[in-house]
Design an enzyme around this catalytic site. Structure first.
Site, PDB file in Angstrom:
ATOM      1  N   ASP A  13       5.171   2.539  34.854  1.00  0.00           N
ATOM      2  CA  ASP A  13       3.750   2.189  34.949  1.00  0.00           C
ATOM      3  C   ASP A  13       3.469   1.109  35.983  1.00  0.00           C
ATOM      4  OD1 ASP A  13       3.334   4.007  32.874  1.00  0.00           O
ATOM      5  OD2 ASP A  13       3.649   2.451  31.358  1.00  0.00           O
ATOM      6  N   LYS A  16       2.957   3.866  40.451  1.00  0.00           N
ATOM      7  CA  LYS A  16       3.585   4.836  41.361  1.00  0.00           C
ATOM      8  C   LYS A  16       2.590   5.916  41.775  1.00  0.00           C
ATOM      9  CE  LYS A  16       6.661   5.613  38.131  1.00  0.00           C
ATOM     10  NZ  LYS A  16       6.345   4.527  37.192  1.00  0.00           N
ATOM     11  N   GLY A  17       1.793   6.398  40.787  1.00  0.00           N
ATOM     12  CA  GLY A  17       0.833   7.474  41.063  1.00  0.00           C
ATOM     13  C   GLY A  17      -0.139   7.084  42.151  1.00  0.00           C
ATOM     14  N   LYS A  18      -0.684   5.885  42.055  1.00  0.00           N
ATOM     15  CA  LYS A  18      -1.650   5.427  43.058  1.00  0.00           C
ATOM     16  C   LYS A  18      -1.003   5.402  44.439  1.00  0.00           C
ATOM     17  CE  LYS A  18      -3.880   1.741  45.312  1.00  0.00           C
ATOM     18  NZ  LYS A  18      -4.831   0.681  45.439  1.00  0.00           N
ATOM     19  N   ASN A  38       6.697  12.668  29.803  1.00  0.00           N
ATOM     20  CA  ASN A  38       6.688  11.285  29.325  1.00  0.00           C
ATOM     21  C   ASN A  38       5.989  10.410  30.374  1.00  0.00           C
ATOM     22  OD1 ASN A  38       8.825  11.807  31.086  1.00  0.00           O
ATOM     23  ND2 ASN A  38      10.317  10.524  30.029  1.00  0.00           N
ATOM     24  N   GLY A  40       3.067   9.266  33.023  1.00  0.00           N
ATOM     25  CA  GLY A  40       1.613   9.353  33.149  1.00  0.00           C
ATOM     26  C   GLY A  40       1.254   8.595  34.412  1.00  0.00           C
ATOM     27  N   HIS A  41       0.858   9.328  35.443  1.00  0.00           N
ATOM     28  CA  HIS A  41       0.576   8.698  36.741  1.00  0.00           C
ATOM     29  C   HIS A  41      -0.916   8.800  37.034  1.00  0.00           C
ATOM     30  CE1 HIS A  41       5.020   9.382  38.132  1.00  0.00           C
ATOM     31  NE2 HIS A  41       4.907   8.674  37.034  1.00  0.00           N
ATOM     32  N   GLN A 224       9.000   7.028  35.453  1.00  0.00           N
ATOM     33  CA  GLN A 224       9.587   5.926  34.677  1.00  0.00           C
ATOM     34  C   GLN A 224       9.944   4.772  35.639  1.00  0.00           C
ATOM     35  OE1 GLN A 224      10.942   9.381  33.708  1.00  0.00           O
ATOM     36  NE2 GLN A 224       9.028   9.247  32.623  1.00  0.00           N
ATOM     37  N   ARG A 304      -0.614   0.185  23.648  1.00  0.00           N
ATOM     38  CA  ARG A 304      -0.808  -1.086  24.329  1.00  0.00           C
ATOM     39  C   ARG A 304       0.510  -1.466  25.001  1.00  0.00           C
ATOM     40  NH1 ARG A 304      -4.104  -5.979  22.978  1.00  0.00           N
ATOM     41  NH2 ARG A 304      -2.729  -7.718  23.466  1.00  0.00           N
ATOM     42  N   ARG A 305       0.424  -1.839  26.276  1.00  0.00           N
ATOM     43  CA  ARG A 305       1.656  -2.238  26.961  1.00  0.00           C
ATOM     44  C   ARG A 305       1.930  -3.723  26.749  1.00  0.00           C
ATOM     45  NH1 ARG A 305      -0.384   0.745  32.385  1.00  0.00           N
ATOM     46  NH2 ARG A 305       0.186   2.877  31.846  1.00  0.00           N
TER      47      ARG A 305
HETATM   48  P1  GDP Z   1       2.569   4.888  37.100  1.00  0.00           P
HETATM   49  O1  GDP Z   1       3.091   5.509  35.856  1.00  0.00           O
HETATM   50  O2  GDP Z   1       3.582   4.038  37.784  1.00  0.00           O
HETATM   51  O3  GDP Z   1       1.952   5.878  38.038  1.00  0.00           O
HETATM   52  O4  GDP Z   1       1.406   3.888  36.652  1.00  0.00           O
HETATM   53  P2  GDP Z   1       0.219   4.214  35.592  1.00  0.00           P
HETATM   54  O5  GDP Z   1      -0.764   5.097  36.230  1.00  0.00           O
HETATM   55  O6  GDP Z   1       0.803   4.627  34.278  1.00  0.00           O
HETATM   56  O7  GDP Z   1      -0.344   2.758  35.340  1.00  0.00           O
HETATM   57  C1  GDP Z   1      -0.885   1.996  36.371  1.00  0.00           C
HETATM   58  C2  GDP Z   1      -2.342   1.680  36.014  1.00  0.00           C
HETATM   59  O8  GDP Z   1      -2.809   0.654  36.871  1.00  0.00           O
HETATM   60  C3  GDP Z   1      -3.278   2.850  36.233  1.00  0.00           C
HETATM   61  O9  GDP Z   1      -4.324   2.756  35.320  1.00  0.00           O
HETATM   62  C4  GDP Z   1      -3.789   2.624  37.653  1.00  0.00           C
HETATM   63  O10 GDP Z   1      -5.072   3.209  37.877  1.00  0.00           O
HETATM   64  C5  GDP Z   1      -3.870   1.132  37.696  1.00  0.00           C
HETATM   65  N1  GDP Z   1      -3.639   0.501  39.003  1.00  0.00           N
HETATM   66  C6  GDP Z   1      -2.778   0.861  39.998  1.00  0.00           C
HETATM   67  N2  GDP Z   1      -2.800  -0.053  40.986  1.00  0.00           N
HETATM   68  C7  GDP Z   1      -3.679  -1.006  40.618  1.00  0.00           C
HETATM   69  C8  GDP Z   1      -4.112  -2.230  41.203  1.00  0.00           C
HETATM   70  O11 GDP Z   1      -3.668  -2.654  42.264  1.00  0.00           O
HETATM   71  N3  GDP Z   1      -5.034  -2.965  40.494  1.00  0.00           N
HETATM   72  C9  GDP Z   1      -5.532  -2.562  39.296  1.00  0.00           C
HETATM   73  N4  GDP Z   1      -6.414  -3.347  38.693  1.00  0.00           N
HETATM   74  N5  GDP Z   1      -5.141  -1.412  38.723  1.00  0.00           N
HETATM   75  C10 GDP Z   1      -4.225  -0.655  39.363  1.00  0.00           C
HETATM   76  P1  IMO Z   2       5.748   6.512  34.046  1.00  0.00           P
HETATM   77  O1  IMO Z   2       6.287   7.570  34.972  1.00  0.00           O
HETATM   78  C1  IMO Z   2       6.530   3.699  30.794  1.00  0.00           C
HETATM   79  C2  IMO Z   2       9.501   4.877  27.802  1.00  0.00           C
HETATM   80  C3  IMO Z   2       8.984   5.118  26.401  1.00  0.00           C
HETATM   81  C4  IMO Z   2      10.197   4.689  25.587  1.00  0.00           C
HETATM   82  C5  IMO Z   2      11.356   5.170  26.450  1.00  0.00           C
HETATM   83  C6  IMO Z   2      11.960   6.496  26.013  1.00  0.00           C
HETATM   84  O2  IMO Z   2       4.325   6.710  33.677  1.00  0.00           O
HETATM   85  O3  IMO Z   2       6.059   5.145  34.578  1.00  0.00           O
HETATM   86  P2  IMO Z   2      11.115   9.016  26.261  1.00  0.00           P
HETATM   87  O4  IMO Z   2       9.899   9.699  25.724  1.00  0.00           O
HETATM   88  O5  IMO Z   2      11.254   9.079  27.744  1.00  0.00           O
HETATM   89  O6  IMO Z   2      12.387   9.453  25.562  1.00  0.00           O
HETATM   90  O7  IMO Z   2      10.924   7.458  25.841  1.00  0.00           O
HETATM   91  O8  IMO Z   2      10.860   5.275  27.774  1.00  0.00           O
HETATM   92  N1  IMO Z   2       8.837   5.653  28.874  1.00  0.00           N
HETATM   93  C7  IMO Z   2       7.944   5.132  29.731  1.00  0.00           C
HETATM   94  N2  IMO Z   2       7.395   3.900  29.792  1.00  0.00           N
HETATM   95  N3  IMO Z   2       6.206   4.621  31.724  1.00  0.00           N
HETATM   96  C8  IMO Z   2       6.761   5.848  31.695  1.00  0.00           C
HETATM   97  O9  IMO Z   2       6.565   6.756  32.676  1.00  0.00           O
HETATM   98  C9  IMO Z   2       7.640   6.161  30.640  1.00  0.00           C
HETATM   99  N4  IMO Z   2       8.334   7.271  30.284  1.00  0.00           N
HETATM  100  C10 IMO Z   2       9.065   6.934  29.221  1.00  0.00           C
HETATM  101  O10 IMO Z   2       7.854   4.343  26.133  1.00  0.00           O
HETATM  102  O11 IMO Z   2      10.262   3.278  25.539  1.00  0.00           O
HETATM  103 MG    MG Z   3       2.603   5.641  33.824  1.00  0.00          MG
END
Ligand code: GDP
Ligand code: IMO
Ligand code: MG
Length: 429
Positions: A13, A16-18, A38, A40-41, A224, A304-305
């Site tokens: 989290d 990466k997606g952005k 698992n 979510g981008h 991840q 909640r993270r």
């Molecule tokens: P990923 O799993 O690495 O792709 O990240 P996620 O999408 O799960 O979580 C990142 C969250 O932060 C998402 O809600 C993005 O829209 C948000 N985000 C990404 N870059 C920024 C930033 O620079 N500032 C803020 N405020 N939010 C961001």
């Molecule tokens: P992105 O790509 C954050 C965490 C789970 C759990 C552990 C094992 O969005 O960054 P699993 O279902 O993979 O067996 O769970 O890994 N986890 C992540 N935490 N971002 C993710 O993906 C995750 N994918 C798995 O919360 O602690």
């Molecule tokens: Mg994510």
């Protein structure tokens, strides 16, 4: 130009997606190489949010996207994600999306086992996403997995499902005391997905290589993060795949000589979902401030993270393990408004300073972070697009991360939107 791997340096989290969406403008192909739904981008384009779990984030930029052999794919989720993207006006056809015939298929019994195991573990649970990821990778390693290739062969598929379910149902019923899975209804359901997905299934290793030979640029999208890696993460509180850059090769069927560089995504602070040690975790109002301002809720499970300060022991571990050639710092805007910022530069363990990340979680649990303090900034930086326009203390924070990591900072992200970005050095330029 070249082929770049984007990976998470922390516990997922990182944004990466952005960043993949942003850099996909300069790529022709975007390839996922491990994990499953698992992940979510999140991408935000012109104020509209897109969340992808399986389809590479480059799909929004209309690039050719590949789901590599290293993934575990739930076809039900994939079909609904394709429909979701199409409903949002994104083009998803077999010309835009290719699925490796060698990718493993997540079956209903994988999800049942994931839930049953977690429930059995009680307080010791890992906090998985419950998507069947671990059990599916187990079956791959045990050589009883089902690949997309088998989905295309109804007889072989049906035979394998019936055989595998002998053992799985025994375990589900007699060990876990949960419902058995009916083979015939699974076979019927999955043949429906096979019909829909068949045109997308391909030998993706060959297709990617043909593209590279023709001069296409490839972006490999990690899921991840380094500290959730099955080998190098905080085992057993990890996921079941290898999340480090080296697996971009194995998980997509591309050799290392074709990788130009590795970009590590670093959240300006640290977050973690699920259980496991977290040395710089903040259990106070500063942690709550970051959690609320950063909207730190999981994109997959809505959990909640947990939040804490930036940890250089972790970042330097990721630097070494991934061979980082560049860093992207995300969510810098979230730190605005905090009077003092802390960066962890090492751990104190048994009266000694430790700068490397311990494998033993009992040791890690006793590590106390050593912090250096930095003055914060008050200004809203989310509209800033040039590094030189950042408040002095924000610039110093970025420069300090660069100094401590010895990896150049290529991009600073100051908001979720594609345009809320400061590009210092475009790796594709
Ligand atoms: P990923 O799993 O690495 O792709 O990240 P996620 O999408 O799960 O979580 C990142 C969250 O932060 C998402 O809600 C993005 O829209 C948000 N985000 C990404 N870059 C920024 C930033 O620079 N500032 C803020 N405020 N939010 C961001
Ligand atoms: P992105 O790509 C954050 C965490 C789970 C759990 C552990 C094992 O969005 O960054 P699993 O279902 O993979 O067996 O769970 O890994 N986890 C992540 N935490 N971002 C993710 O993906 C995750 N994918 C798995 O919360 O602690
Ligand atoms: Mg994510």
């Amino acid at each position: 130009m070249g082929n770049f791997v984007v990976i998470g340096t922390q516990w997922g989290d990182e944004g990466k997606g952005k960043i993949v969406d942003l850099l996909a403008e300069f790529a022709d192909y975007v390839v996922r190489f491990q994990g499953g739904n698992n992940a979510g981008h999140t991408m935000v384009v012109n104020g509209e949010q897109f969340i992808s779990h399986l389809v590479p984030s480059g799909i929004i930029q209309n690039k050719v996207c590949f789901i590599g052999n290293g993934l575990v794919v739930d076809p039900e989720v994939l079909v609904s994600e394709i429909n979701y993207l199409i409903s949002k006006g994104v083009k998803v056809t077999p010309d835009h999306l290719r699925i490796s015939e060698k990718a493993q298929v997540i079956m209903p019994y994988h999800k049942s086992l994931d839930h049953a195991r977690e429930a059995r573990k009680g307080d010791m649970k890992i906090g998985t996403t419950g998507r069947g990821i671990g059990p599916c990778y187990e079956d791959k390693a045990s050589r009883v997995g089902i690949r997309f290739l088998e989905l295309l062969n109804p007889e072989r598929f049906a035979e394998t499902v019936r055989t595998v379910l002998h053992e799985k149902n025994f375990q589900l019923k007699n060990y876990f005391g949960v419902d058995e899975v009916d083979p015939e209804s699974v076979i019927k359901e999955y043949m429906g997905y096979a019909d829909i997905l068949a045109p997308y299934i391909a030998d993706t290793s060959v297709e990617i290589m043909m593209g590279i030979m023709a001069g296409k640029n490839v972006l490999f999208e990690g899921a991840q993060g380094t500290h959730l890696d099955i080998d190098h993460g905080t085992y057993p509180f990890v996921t079941s795949s290898s999340c480090v850059s080296g697996n971009a090769c194995c998980g997509s069927g591309v050799g290392p000589k074709d990788i130009t560089g590795v970009i590590g995504i670093v959240k300006a602070y640290t977050t973690r979902v699920g259980a496991g040690p977290f040395p710089t975790e903040l259990l106070d109002e500063t942690g709550d401030y970051i959690q609320e301002k950063g909207a730190e809720f999981g994109a997959t499970t809505g959990r909640r993270r947990r939040c804490g300060w930036l940890d250089m022991v972790i970042l330097n571990n990721a630097g070494r393990l991934n061979g980082l050639t560049g860093i992207v710092i995300t969510k810098m805007d979230v730190l605005g408004g905090l009077e003092t910022l802390k960066i962890c530069t090492g751990y104190e363990y048994n009266g000694k300073i430790m700068e490397t990340f311990p494998a033993d979680l009992d040791v890690l649990a006793q590590c106390k972070p050593i912090y250096e303090e930095h003055p914060g900034w008050e200004e809203d930086i989310s509209k800033i697009t040039r590094f030189k326009d950042l408040p002095l203390n924000a610039k110093r924070y970025v420069q300090r991360v660069e100094e401590l990591s010895r990896v150049p900072v290529d991009i600073v992200s100051v908001g979720p939107g594609r345009e809320e970005t400061i590009v210092i050095n475009n790796p594709f330029a």
